[in-house]
Write an enzyme that holds these catalytic residues in place. Structure first.
Site, mmCIF file in Angstrom:
data_model
loop_
_atom_site.group_PDB
_atom_site.id
_atom_site.type_symbol
_atom_site.label_atom_id
_atom_site.label_comp_id
_atom_site.label_asym_id
_atom_site.label_seq_id
_atom_site.Cartn_x
_atom_site.Cartn_y
_atom_site.Cartn_z
ATOM 1 N N ASP A 158 -7.332 -4.122 4.215
ATOM 2 C CA ASP A 158 -6.326 -4.529 5.175
ATOM 3 C C ASP A 158 -5.257 -3.431 5.144
ATOM 4 O O ASP A 158 -5.196 -2.655 4.188
ATOM 5 C CB ASP A 158 -5.746 -5.888 4.766
ATOM 6 C CG ASP A 158 -4.633 -6.348 5.681
ATOM 7 O OD1 ASP A 158 -4.784 -6.249 6.917
ATOM 8 O OD2 ASP A 158 -3.592 -6.790 5.165
ATOM 9 N N ASP B 16 -1.368 -3.627 6.476
ATOM 10 C CA ASP B 16 -0.001 -4.063 6.160
ATOM 11 C C ASP B 16 0.006 -4.965 4.931
ATOM 12 O O ASP B 16 -0.681 -5.981 4.890
ATOM 13 C CB ASP B 16 0.621 -4.785 7.350
ATOM 14 C CG ASP B 16 0.707 -3.899 8.587
ATOM 15 O OD1 ASP B 16 0.738 -2.663 8.430
ATOM 16 O OD2 ASP B 16 0.734 -4.442 9.711
#
Length: 179
Positions: free
Chosen positions: A7, A9
């Site tokens: 991922d 952020d």
């Protein structure tokens, strides 16, 4: 082929409840870029899969997203690291798409693009949405405590086989050891 899915952020860069809207707001988490470089040095393809609903909300556009990713790629390159692909969902929950995590559309695209099964591959996130998607695709869910990770940990709704680490660098070391 060794592949790891990350991922963005909260895993690679500091998260912001108001979204990362431009390159100036994109700030790497300490040692996250070094972690990606370490994975590269050990033969891993690094793929990013990220929800970017700020586009669908009109908070930023595709040009700014490309500038943000350009900054990340440039900073990684300065350390000798790279990412092999970036997949993103620009939609909001209201759009009911199949690519927004915890749905698995992005992961189906990753599987097709790299001609690989995602079963048991390491996948690192900081939120329940990430971990739910990883469980659906049969990947090895890995939770980092950065970003929303501490909050996710407290909710205890993550898959039972989830590995938990303080940050991406710790996770990368464990991935290298295991895979």
């Amino acid at each position: 082929m060794k592949i790891v899915i990350l991922d963005r952020d909260g895993v690679i860069n500091q998260d912001n409840v108001n979204h990362i809207k431009n390159p100036n707001e994109w700030i790497p988490i300490p040692q996250s870029l070094e972690a990606i470089t370490l994975l590269n040095q050990h033969g891993f393809y690094v793929v990013i899969a990220t929800n970017q609903s700020g586009i669908g909300r009109g908070l930023f556009d595709f040009d700014n997203l490309n500038l943000i990713h350009g900054k990340m790629i440039k900073m990684l390159g300065q350390l000798g690291g790279s990412v092999d692909a970036i997949f993103y969902c620009p939609h909001t929950d209201d759009d009911k798409c199949n690519c927004r995590k915890p749905d698995i559309g992005m992961y189906e695209e990753i599987s097709k693009r790299f001609s690989i099964s995602l079963k048991k591959i390491p996948a690192v996130g900081d939120s329940i949405r990430d971990l739910q998607a990883y469980k659906k695709i049969g990947a090895q869910p890995i939770l980092v405590k950065t970003g929303n990770g501490e909050e996710t940990l407290l909710k205890k709704k993550y898959p039972k086989n989830t590995w938990i680490f303080n940050d991406l660098f710790e996770a990368a070391e464990a991935i290298i050891e295991k895979y």
